[in-house]
Design a protein around this motif. Structure first.
Motif, mmCIF file in Angstrom:
data_model
loop_
_atom_site.group_PDB
_atom_site.id
_atom_site.type_symbol
_atom_site.label_atom_id
_atom_site.label_comp_id
_atom_site.label_asym_id
_atom_site.label_seq_id
_atom_site.Cartn_x
_atom_site.Cartn_y
_atom_site.Cartn_z
ATOM 1 N N ARG A 28 30.787 78.275 81.670
ATOM 2 C CA ARG A 28 29.794 78.262 80.244
ATOM 3 C C ARG A 28 30.402 79.181 79.172
ATOM 4 N N ALA A 29 30.880 80.364 79.432
ATOM 5 C CA ALA A 29 31.359 81.087 78.105
ATOM 6 C C ALA A 29 32.494 80.445 77.609
ATOM 7 N N VAL A 30 33.578 79.920 78.599
ATOM 8 C CA VAL A 30 34.655 79.175 78.021
ATOM 9 C C VAL A 30 34.551 78.042 77.142
ATOM 10 N N GLN A 31 33.486 77.341 77.954
ATOM 11 C CA GLN A 31 33.058 75.857 77.027
ATOM 12 C C GLN A 31 32.320 76.392 75.685
ATOM 13 N N THR A 32 31.677 77.360 75.756
ATOM 14 C CA THR A 32 30.725 77.529 74.592
ATOM 15 C C THR A 32 31.720 78.045 73.336
ATOM 16 N N ALA A 33 32.554 78.851 73.820
ATOM 17 C CA ALA A 33 33.718 79.379 73.024
ATOM 18 C C ALA A 33 34.434 78.220 72.190
ATOM 19 N N TYR A 34 35.100 77.445 73.248
ATOM 20 C CA TYR A 34 35.743 76.281 72.785
ATOM 21 C C TYR A 34 34.999 75.291 71.906
ATOM 22 N N THR A 35 33.829 75.007 72.230
ATOM 23 C CA THR A 35 32.769 74.268 71.493
ATOM 24 C C THR A 35 32.689 74.772 69.946
ATOM 25 N N ALA A 36 32.581 76.168 69.828
ATOM 26 C CA ALA A 36 32.579 76.704 68.449
ATOM 27 C C ALA A 36 33.504 76.817 67.585
ATOM 28 N N PHE A 37 34.776 76.912 68.214
ATOM 29 C CA PHE A 37 36.003 76.761 67.659
ATOM 30 C C PHE A 37 36.312 75.219 66.997
ATOM 31 N N ILE A 38 36.111 74.351 67.914
ATOM 32 C CA ILE A 38 36.283 73.092 67.530
ATOM 33 C C ILE A 38 35.248 72.689 66.535
ATOM 34 N N GLN A 39 33.956 72.905 66.541
ATOM 35 C CA GLN A 39 33.140 72.588 65.590
ATOM 36 C C GLN A 39 33.312 73.346 64.219
ATOM 37 N N HIS A 40 33.967 74.509 64.192
ATOM 38 C CA HIS A 40 34.272 75.280 63.074
ATOM 39 C C HIS A 40 35.447 74.452 62.228
ATOM 40 N N THR A 41 36.367 73.926 63.030
ATOM 41 C CA THR A 41 37.573 73.536 62.498
ATOM 42 C C THR A 41 37.038 72.039 62.122
ATOM 43 N N GLN A 42 36.279 71.402 62.507
ATOM 44 C CA GLN A 42 35.918 70.301 61.935
ATOM 45 C C GLN A 42 35.109 70.235 60.892
ATOM 46 N N LEU A 43 34.280 71.240 60.652
ATOM 47 C CA LEU A 43 33.502 71.574 59.555
ATOM 48 C C LEU A 43 33.763 72.214 58.279
ATOM 49 N N CYS A 44 34.913 73.112 58.584
ATOM 50 C CA CYS A 44 35.375 73.946 57.650
ATOM 51 C C CYS A 44 36.494 73.332 56.595
ATOM 52 N N ALA A 45 36.442 72.956 55.583
ATOM 53 C CA ALA A 45 37.371 72.376 54.685
ATOM 54 C C ALA A 45 38.679 73.141 54.616
ATOM 55 N N PRO A 46 38.947 74.244 54.531
ATOM 56 C CA PRO A 46 40.237 74.993 54.684
ATOM 57 C C PRO A 46 40.906 74.741 55.972
ATOM 58 N N CYS A 47 40.076 74.831 57.082
ATOM 59 C CA CYS A 47 40.688 74.583 58.384
ATOM 60 C C CYS A 47 41.100 73.122 58.698
ATOM 61 N N ARG A 48 40.481 72.211 57.949
ATOM 62 C CA ARG A 48 40.964 70.476 58.245
ATOM 63 C C ARG A 48 42.063 70.361 57.084
ATOM 64 N N LYS A 49 42.056 71.130 56.196
ATOM 65 C CA LYS A 49 43.274 71.093 55.138
ATOM 66 C C LYS A 49 44.380 71.670 55.714
ATOM 67 N N ASP A 50 44.358 72.845 56.078
ATOM 68 C CA ASP A 50 45.348 73.813 56.410
ATOM 69 C C ASP A 50 45.862 73.878 57.812
#
Length: 59
Positions: free
Chosen positions: A14-36
């Motif tokens: 669960r910890a691994v899945q939660t951490a991975y989900t947080a990373f993926i969700q952030h990169t999908q919503l963060c404009a600099p991450c999507r761009k860079d």
């Protein structure tokens, strides 16, 4: 495998899945991450948390 070991393994999973989900969700919503390509400081922290979660050794 005892119930205690199974519970620990489930918690690690669960910890691994939660951490991975947080990373993926952030990169999908963060404009600099999507761009860079996920290079912002928050993404780096989330990615490291995911890596750290994957390295937990089951008890």
């Amino acid at each position: 495998m005892t119930g205690q070991v199974q519970a620990h393994l489930a918690a690690v999973d669960r910890a691994v899945q939660t951490a991975y989900t947080a990373f993926i969700q952030h990169t999908q919503l963060c404009a600099p991450c999507r761009k860079d390509g996920a290079d912002c400081a928050t993404a780096a922290t989330l990615r490291q948390a995911w890596r750290d979660a994957k390295t937990v050794v089951p008890a």
